[in-house]
Design a protein around this motif. Structure first.
Motif, short mmCIF file in Angstrom:
data_model
loop_
_atom_site.label_atom_id
_atom_site.label_comp_id
_atom_site.label_asym_id
_atom_site.label_seq_id
_atom_site.Cartn_x
_atom_site.Cartn_y
_atom_site.Cartn_z
N LEU A 193 0.87 -1.17 0.00
CA LEU A 193 0.00 0.00 0.00
C LEU A 193 0.91 1.22 0.00
N LEU A 205 1.13 4.98 0.63
CA LEU A 205 0.35 6.00 1.33
C LEU A 205 1.05 7.35 1.25
N SER A 206 0.40 8.29 0.60
CA SER A 206 0.99 9.61 0.36
C SER A 206 0.19 10.67 1.13
N PHE A 235 8.50 4.22 -3.16
CA PHE A 235 7.81 5.07 -2.20
C PHE A 235 6.77 5.94 -2.90
N PRO A 236 5.88 6.56 -2.11
CA PRO A 236 4.94 7.50 -2.71
C PRO A 236 5.68 8.71 -3.25
N TRP A 288 1.21 10.54 7.93
CA TRP A 288 2.24 9.52 7.76
C TRP A 288 2.29 9.11 6.29
N THR A 289 3.49 9.08 5.72
CA THR A 289 3.66 8.64 4.33
C THR A 289 4.67 7.50 4.28
N GLY A 290 4.40 6.57 3.38
CA GLY A 290 5.32 5.44 3.22
C GLY A 290 4.62 4.28 2.56
N VAL A 291 5.21 3.12 2.72
CA VAL A 291 4.68 1.91 2.09
C VAL A 291 4.41 0.85 3.15
N VAL A 292 3.25 0.23 3.07
CA VAL A 292 2.98 -0.97 3.86
C VAL A 292 3.18 -2.15 2.92
#
Lengths: 297, 297
Positions: free
Chosen positions: A140, A142-143, A220-221, A238-242
């Motif tokens: 996922l 997330l940006s 990454f986003p 919070w931004t990043g990748v799950v």
């Protein structure tokens, strides 16, 4: 491995149009996505309804004539699955008629065939035209804004002509291919060969591939400049990748199982598959994409 | 929850024919499978090619008119995805023509329309006919013979008519629905509402559902009597289920993330989703199917 990285020819129906910087036509990449998918979705048109049929099947790329071929070679897709002979016959017939119409050329109402429509239908493929789709979701993404949210994914589509495998030797070979794709080396650890009734009741389709494409996103986003420079926003979202992967759990013995402990080939397969899946998701989370024209979506 | 368990009407194109004892037409079950799928496969026919197009999209069931509706209610499917307006227009037109032909009734060459072909096309649905497919694989089912091998799975198919959402309020609502399906409660923790350009560039399709079905297999393998009584075979072949589920890994912050630690809503979502997925796979591994007519495949 073939000497060079082979690519499927781009056809009007197989060309990726949205986010085309994510597209790949590499046989190696496409076949790899298909071969590591637990299921593929097989779609085809059927008479008397505007809705395509879509059936989940187990599929694996392979070459009966050259069993030692690599993933990146020209291969067929073998499907464990059944399509009613009525549908298969009607659809093949319909396809023939369409081809006849197109080459007839005296139907002014019909849209002009695309330049390559005749091309891909040469040298006269037979079988049910099918579209095969498989996807892995790797994370996922997330940006800062909903619009820049995305998935990391690897998705593949193949287009081809399916026919039932009737040759006994090829069918047996394909049954082993498919079984061992579920658990590596499973075939010879079961009661084989199948008896006559089992051979009869098992349906294997071979798909001759006409074209294919993959679409891959990793990393990454990325957010638009205005958002990425908004200090208050950065402090709040919070931004990043799950990362996401598929896990094989502990083998659970059936009530009639008598083999204990779990055999090595099975335990090793579970461990190896999980390790590969987890590592892939982690790698895809941080692996930068090729530069591309448009902000992320 | 509706007062009784609603079912989709069986249509010729939506009726499960193989292993029909595994079939379900329950709205609740079908919608649940769709809503918990990371991606759905959207297939539709396109002009000038015998191959359906299949696009992976994010989808979620919902009701804009009654946002508090339950999973088992009559719902629309909202898709985050784009279909070119050319394809959409051509395909809708083609569908209209097919309907006209069928009701015209003076075309002797055409196969007679199925009894319900007219029925499902009433009261004149508009939009692109699409088939939606989603599957969860819950386990590898390993039996004594390759032929009795199977998966535990829950797969769903929906058939409906897709149109782009143009109403701004409905579009905004659907964008929130879709975003929160990726991570529960994510929407309000990002920069919202979307600005004009973002609203413009986001494409949401609403699918009015005409029919649907699910197919579900659970439980341990079952083998034919002759094999299950073969002592030597039982002593040699491990049988049981390898449960499978999808895992969300540790959230990996982007290079520009400044929110630390991982926010509660996200951490809780990861934990909750993983727990539910693992428990479902375990439950499906041992949950007996309804009695059925035929040996397992």
């Amino acid at each position: 491995m073939p000497v060079q990285d082979l690519e499927y020819p781009k056809q009007p129906f197989s060309t990726v149009r949205r986010y085309d910087s994510r597209a790949s036509y590499s046989l190696e990449q496409i076949h790899q996505i298909i071969n590591t998918s637990l299921l593929v979705n097989v779609s085809f048109t059927v008479p008397d309804t505007p809705f395509p049929q879509t059936l989940p099947m187990i599929g694996q790329m392979g070459s009966f004539d050259r069993p030692s071929a690599d993933t990146g070679d020209v291969l067929d897709l073998y499907l464990h699955g059944y399509v009613s002979s009525r549908v298969m016959n009607l659809s093949c017939k319909k396809d023939d008629e369409q081809k006849k119409q197109k080459t007839g050329g005296d139907n002014d109402d019909a849209p002009p065939p695309a330049a390559s429509a005749a091309e891909y239908s040469q040298p006269g493929p037979t079988g049910l035209p099918v579209t095969i789709a498989a996807s892995h979701v790797d994370g996922l993404v997330l940006s800062l804004t909903p619009n820049s949210h995305s998935y990391n994914y690897r998705s593949a589509t193949l287009f081809g002509y399916a026919t039932p495998v009737t040759d006994a030797a090829e069918k047996l070979w394909a049954m082993e291919l498919v079984t061992n794709s579920v658990v590596r080396d499973r075939w010879r650890h079961t009661r084989v060969p199948p008896n006559g009734a089992e051979m009869q009741s098992t349906s294997i389709l071979r798909v001759k591939i006409a074209a294919g494409s993959a679409k891959i996103r990793s990393g990454f986003p990325s957010d638009d400049k205005a958002d990425a420079e908004d200090e208050a926003l950065l402090g709040r979202v919070w931004t990043g990748v799950v990362p996401i992967h598929t896990v094989l759990g502990d083998p659970t013995p059936s009530p009639y199982n008598r083999v204990d402990p779990v055999p090595g080939y099975l335990g090793d397969y579970v461990k190896g598959t999980n390790k590969y899946a987890e590592e892939t998701a982690q790698e895809q989370a941080t692996k930068a994409m090729q530069p591309k024209g448009k902000a992320d979506g």
